[in-house]
Structures are given as structure tokens and as C-alpha cells.
Design a protein around this motif. Structure first.
Motif, mmCIF file in Angstrom:
data_model
loop_
_atom_site.group_PDB
_atom_site.id
_atom_site.type_symbol
_atom_site.label_atom_id
_atom_site.label_comp_id
_atom_site.label_asym_id
_atom_site.label_seq_id
_atom_site.Cartn_x
_atom_site.Cartn_y
_atom_site.Cartn_z
ATOM 1 N N GLY A 177 0.808 -1.213 0.000
ATOM 2 C CA GLY A 177 0.000 0.000 0.000
ATOM 3 C C GLY A 177 0.837 1.256 0.000
ATOM 4 N N ARG A 178 1.949 1.249 0.737
ATOM 5 C CA ARG A 178 2.825 2.422 0.760
ATOM 6 C C ARG A 178 3.482 2.643 -0.599
ATOM 7 N NH1 ARG A 178 3.579 0.542 6.123
ATOM 8 N NH2 ARG A 178 5.411 -0.712 5.585
ATOM 9 N N VAL A 179 3.781 1.564 -1.301
ATOM 10 C CA VAL A 179 4.329 1.691 -2.658
ATOM 11 C C VAL A 179 3.312 2.387 -3.566
ATOM 12 C CG1 VAL A 179 5.035 0.394 -4.712
ATOM 13 C CG2 VAL A 179 5.893 -0.274 -2.460
ATOM 14 N N ILE A 180 2.061 1.961 -3.479
ATOM 15 C CA ILE A 180 1.025 2.559 -4.324
ATOM 16 C C ILE A 180 0.750 4.003 -3.922
ATOM 17 C CG2 ILE A 180 -1.454 2.454 -4.842
ATOM 18 C CD1 ILE A 180 0.277 0.584 -6.492
ATOM 19 N N ALA A 181 0.742 4.290 -2.618
ATOM 20 C CA ALA A 181 0.533 5.667 -2.168
ATOM 21 C C ALA A 181 1.611 6.585 -2.725
ATOM 22 C CB ALA A 181 0.513 5.719 -0.646
ATOM 23 N N ARG A 182 2.856 6.142 -2.632
ATOM 24 C CA ARG A 182 3.960 6.940 -3.168
ATOM 25 C C ARG A 182 3.833 7.105 -4.680
ATOM 26 N NH1 ARG A 182 7.101 11.120 -3.478
ATOM 27 N NH2 ARG A 182 9.043 10.724 -4.604
ATOM 28 N N LEU A 183 3.454 6.046 -5.370
ATOM 29 C CA LEU A 183 3.275 6.132 -6.815
ATOM 30 C C LEU A 183 2.243 7.188 -7.173
ATOM 31 C CD1 LEU A 183 3.625 5.217 -9.727
ATOM 32 C CD2 LEU A 183 2.043 3.334 -9.260
ATOM 33 N N HIS A 184 1.110 7.190 -6.483
ATOM 34 C CA HIS A 184 0.080 8.180 -6.783
ATOM 35 C C HIS A 184 0.561 9.603 -6.503
ATOM 36 C CE1 HIS A 184 -3.359 6.004 -8.223
ATOM 37 N NE2 HIS A 184 -3.371 5.177 -7.187
ATOM 38 N N GLU A 185 1.391 9.783 -5.497
ATOM 39 C CA GLU A 185 1.926 11.111 -5.227
ATOM 40 C C GLU A 185 2.844 11.571 -6.361
ATOM 41 O OE1 GLU A 185 3.637 10.519 -1.393
ATOM 42 O OE2 GLU A 185 1.716 10.681 -0.354
ATOM 43 N N VAL A 186 3.648 10.658 -6.887
ATOM 44 C CA VAL A 186 4.515 10.988 -8.018
ATOM 45 C C VAL A 186 3.676 11.310 -9.251
ATOM 46 C CG1 VAL A 186 6.234 10.033 -9.613
ATOM 47 C CG2 VAL A 186 6.481 9.663 -7.150
ATOM 48 N N LEU A 187 2.668 10.492 -9.505
ATOM 49 C CA LEU A 187 1.838 10.700 -10.689
ATOM 50 C C LEU A 187 1.044 12.002 -10.609
ATOM 51 C CD1 LEU A 187 0.529 7.069 -11.252
ATOM 52 C CD2 LEU A 187 2.176 8.309 -12.675
#
Length: 279
Positions: free
Chosen positions: A17-27
């Protein structure tokens, strides 16, 4: 069959989940007029590789007559609801609604989350469109707040729907939330509509993805010729938000919460996004 997760399994899913959260912040920082959805997909592939994570969607779901999903992200623009395929031919324009759905696998466990961003910011669209995005997000958090031990699945669904019905939004019915764990889609189905007090009892260790999809028009949908992209049947705009949440003894734990969101919504109700917050 509903699969309950141990505390150690929930912790692995929290890492995903933290990987996906970070990804969405980058996107979110990358979304801008002139950017193609293929470029967003390329960013996502790099981010997941750097995090030693595997994309949940790429290669998923091949059936007779339909190829497996070919990309890391689902990118759905405007009247596209879900499962849009990133493309070099789709360039974002000011005022577009871009729905980005991303999933990651870490040590064999999935996490799944979706957002809706207004390209160029809130000022580029009408109040009706801003409200659609905000109220869909509020519906998500209303559902998350009901993901507690002892509640029923219908409590989650009814809470989501309560943010759509008063405004006449079409609530997508063919595509719903789901259990999640070692498989991207597990039991139970989590509809975005329903009656409180109905359905299976929520128990500690259940992990679900709640994902409201509200349309400015009808709830009816259609699938495009690529076999994946789902659009509104009437061409109306659609918004989509999603989080993965674990039902714990301490309350709902949002495993995909970004840095601007609470991980424990019942502990911090004042931080839950309201209808006045978009993006």
C-alpha cells in the motif's frame, strides 16, 4: 470464500500500500496538459521497479476474445470509468478528468488504489464537475469509516451510496469493490449501493478495496472495442476513487493512504475529506 489475513499478512499488504501511495503522489505531480497517458504508465513502471514491486494489472485477465491487460496503470479519461489502457495517442488537456488506478504486488500480496485528478486544477472545470469528484471521494471515505469489526458489508455500501443519491449521480453497478490479498480480486464483492444492516458481518483480518464510481448521468456502462475500457453509456463524465482497507481490532486501517490522508479514519474523523474537497 472470504480469506482473513493475519497481522503479518496485513503488514505485508501495508508495504504494498505504501508503494502505491507513493506512486500516486509521483503521478499527481506528473499530471498536466500535454502529458500522454503512456508517459504516466512509463513513470509507473519505473517507480514500481525501483520499489521492487510487481504491477498487479499488467498481464491480468486474459480471456477468449480479450487479451490480458497490457499496461501497468489503468488510465480512464472523462467519460471513461475504469480500465482505460494508457496510450501515446491520449494527450491530457486542461479540464480533463483523469482516473488513475494502480496496483502493486509485494512479497505475493496486492494493494490497489485509484484517484481522480482534474487536469490543470479545479478552476478549469464547472462547479458540477468539481462536486462530482469531491463527492465521489467523500463516498469512498464514508465507506472506509464503516469498515469496522461488527458492521455488515451493507453498511459500507449504504454509506458510499449516501454521497451519490441526494445529488442524482449514477452509481455504477456492474463494477464494484472487492476483497484483496494474494489475489487482486477476492471475495467478497463490495457494491457501491445497498442497504445498511445487510450482508456478511465484517471481521478482523478481512481486507477489501472500496471503490465508488459516480457518473454525472446514468449508471449504465458499455465496454469499448479494446475489450477493457469501460465508459458511461450516455457519454457523461465519471469519477472514481479507491483505497485498500484492513479491518482490524483498532478500526479500519487504510493501507493505501497517501501522505495527505489519515491511515485510521475513525481515529481522525476531522481529516476525512468532505464534499468541499476535490483532488
Amino acid at each position: 470464500m472470504i480469506v482473513r489475513k493475519s497481522l503479518s499478512e496485513v503488514e505485508i499488504m501495508a508495504r504494498a500500500g505504501r508503494v502505491i501511495a507513493r506512486l500516486h503522489e509521483v503521478l499527481r505531480e506528473a499530471v498536466a496538459p500535454g502529458v500522454t497517458t503512456e508517459e504516466l504508465d512509463q513513470i509507473s513502471a519505473r517507480e514500481l521497479r525501483s520499489a521492487n514491486a510487481i504491477p498487479s494489472f499488467k498481464g491480468y485477465g486474459g480471456t477468449p476474445g480479450r487479451v490480458p491487460f497490457p499496461a501497468t496503470l489503468c488510465t480512464s479519461v472523462n467519460e471513461e470509468i475504469v480500465h482505460g489502457i494508457p496510450s501515446a495517442d491520449v494527450t491530457l488537456r486542461e479540464g480533463d478528468l483523469i482516473k488513475i488506478d494502480a496496483g502493486a504486488i509485494v512479497d505475493g500480496y496486492h494493494a490497489d488504489s485509484a484517484v481522480t485528478w482534474i487536469v490543470g486544477g479545479d478552476a478549469t472545470v464547472s462547479e458540477a464537475v468539481r462536486d462530482l469528484v469531491a463527492r465521489t471521494r467523500s463516498g469512498l471515505w464514508a465507506g472506509l469509516s464503516k469498515a469496522a469489526v461488527g458492521n455488515r458489508l451493507g453498511d459500507v455500501s449504504a454509506a458510499v451510496e449516501s454521497h451519490a443519491a441526494p445529488h442524482g449521480y449514477g452509481v455504477v453497478r456492474e463494477y464494484v469493490g472487492h476483497g484483496i490479498g494474494r489475489a487482486l480480486h477476492e471475495d467478497p464483492h463490495v457494491p457501491n449501493y445497498g442497504r445498511a444492516g445487510r450482508g456478511p458481518r465484517l471481521v478482523e483480518g478481512l481486507v477489501i478495496a472500496i471503490e465508488p464510481m459516480f457518473n454525472l448521468g446514468s449508471h449504465a456502462t458499455q465496454v469499448q472495442d479494446d475489450g477493457w475500457t469501460v465508459t458511461t453509456a450516455d457519454g457523461a463524465l465519471s469519477a472514481h476513487w479507491e483505497h485498500t482497507v484492513a479491518i482490524t481490532a483498532d478500526g479500519p486501517r487504510v493501507l493505501t493512504a497517501r501522505s495527505d490522508e489519515p491511515e485510521w479514519p475513525l481515529r481522525f474523523p476531522e481529516l476525512i475529506p468532505t464534499a468541499g474537497v476535490a483532488g
